[in-house]
Design an enzyme around this catalytic site. Structure first.
Site, PDB file in Angstrom:
ATOM      1  N   HIS A 157      42.514  30.789  42.214  1.00  0.00           N
ATOM      2  CA  HIS A 157      42.965  29.431  42.536  1.00  0.00           C
ATOM      3  C   HIS A 157      44.232  29.478  43.396  1.00  0.00           C
ATOM      4  O   HIS A 157      44.380  28.720  44.357  1.00  0.00           O
ATOM      5  CB  HIS A 157      43.249  28.648  41.249  1.00  0.00           C
ATOM      6  N   THR A 185      42.602  32.167  37.717  1.00  0.00           N
ATOM      7  CA  THR A 185      43.822  31.476  38.133  1.00  0.00           C
ATOM      8  C   THR A 185      44.393  32.103  39.393  1.00  0.00           C
ATOM      9  O   THR A 185      44.860  31.397  40.301  1.00  0.00           O
ATOM     10  CB  THR A 185      44.867  31.507  37.008  1.00  0.00           C
TER      11      THR A 185
END
Length: 342
Positions: free
Chosen positions: A42, A39
């Site tokens: 990302h 994450t």
């Protein structure tokens, strides 16, 4: 104290910031270690710019010790080792009222939607703390959060002792799912594209398959023609999603773990024909965090094999770059390294 910021354009910057005393009901944590996850990558790539406030202090896989207590905080003491379950829910939405606060419809994922752990001193609500046993090193404890993800995923599958599981994707979460499934009594096969990761996973005692092989035939042979009881799609690859249902037995379960940025084709004919369950699994509950702590403390999670490097906070950009190139499994940031005494 040094703090790391995501500043956009694939860049992390480090700057000094004065610690702020904890507000009533908060604790201040001296963050020891913070793991970098998918994450976070990302976020760095800009995929979540609509969600984070740039410049953003991110980070949610962490361990540390309590440095200060805000007014009204009971049950904790300065120096206690802790981690944080980084979910703050509103308690009023339909999901919360149905008992599913961990996937609140207005969820504040701390470290994404609000400031995270990549700072020398971090103030959080006391209710988010998860105590750590003194026997668990803070370095290993930085893996509690991703291990809790794996615990939640395996529990969602309802995998029972002696049953067979296929894990598609051998990154950190995939390896943790395989390890937790084995700790819960499952028999596990991992499918992974990268040869280096396959070698690392095989050293942990798992059978590892190359997706270029006929993995469906292997699973059928392994299961006596039945198929796996549970299949975990962790890779995020379109081909893996399409093929995941082919590995599951009649009335088996496919658990979607990976974050997919766009819709994927799914073989619903296979879902229909075998009466499969297709489940999502997102984050974790409090009991998953507590089980993760216990698994790490017992040595059931191969923490040292998963942690492939540690960098000081001032070198965080190099850690992100190495992970983006696929050169490591899990890199920890030593948040206190190079900090001035508070």
């Amino acid at each position: 104290m040094l703090t790391a910021y995501y500043t956009g354009n694939r860049t992390m910057a480090v700057a000094a910031a004065d610690p702020v005393p904890p507000a009533p009901g908060q604790v201040q944590i001296a963050v020891a270690y913070n793991g970098i996850c998918g994450t976070d990558l990302h976020i760095l790539s800009g995929h979540m710019d609509a969600r984070v406030d740039v410049p953003a202090v991110i980070g949610h896989e962490m361990s540390g010790t309590i440095a200060a207590l805000g007014e009204g905080v009971d049950g904790h003491a300065i120096g206690d080792p802790v981690t944080v379950m980084p979910l703050a829910w509103d308690g009023t939405c339909p999901a919360c009222l149905a008992g599913h606060g961990h996937i609140c419809q207005n969820l504040d994922f701390v470290g994404i939607d609000s400031p995270g752990a990549l700072q020398g001193r971090w103030n959080v609500d006391a209710g988010l703390l998860v105590p750590l046993p003194a026997s668990l090193s803070l370095r290993h404890a930085a893996l509690v959060e991703p291990t809790a993800v794996a615990v939640h995923d395996v529990r969602r599958s309802e995998l029972a002792p002696g049953q067979k599981a296929v894990v598609i994707g051998g990154g950190p979460i995939g390896v943790l799912i395989a390890t937790v499934a084995r700790a819960f009594g499952g028999d596990v096969v991992v499918i992974e594209l990268d040869s280096g990761r396959r070698e690392r996973i095989a050293r942990l005692g798992f059978t590892v398959l190359d997706p270029a092989e006929d993995t469906v035939a292997h699973v059928e042979e392994w299961t006596g023609g039945a198929g796996a009881d549970a299949v975990f799609e962790v890779s995020g690859a379109p081909a893996a999603v399409l093929g995941a249902v082919d590995h599951a037995k009649v009335r088996g379960t496919v658990v979607v773990v990976a974050i997919h940025p766009e819709p994927r084709p799914v073989n619903l004919q296979r879902v229909f024909w075998r009466e499969l369950r297709l489940l999502g699994a997102r984050v974790y509950r409090r009991e998953d965090f507590e089980k993760a702590v216990a698994l790490l403390d017992a040595g059931d999670i191969p923490a040292d094999d998963l942690i492939t490097g540690t960098v000081p906070l001032g070198e965080i950009q190099s850690a992100f770059d190495a992970l983006a190139r696929g050169e490591a499994m899990k890199i920890l940031v030593d948040v206190q390294a190079g900090q001035e005494p508070a």
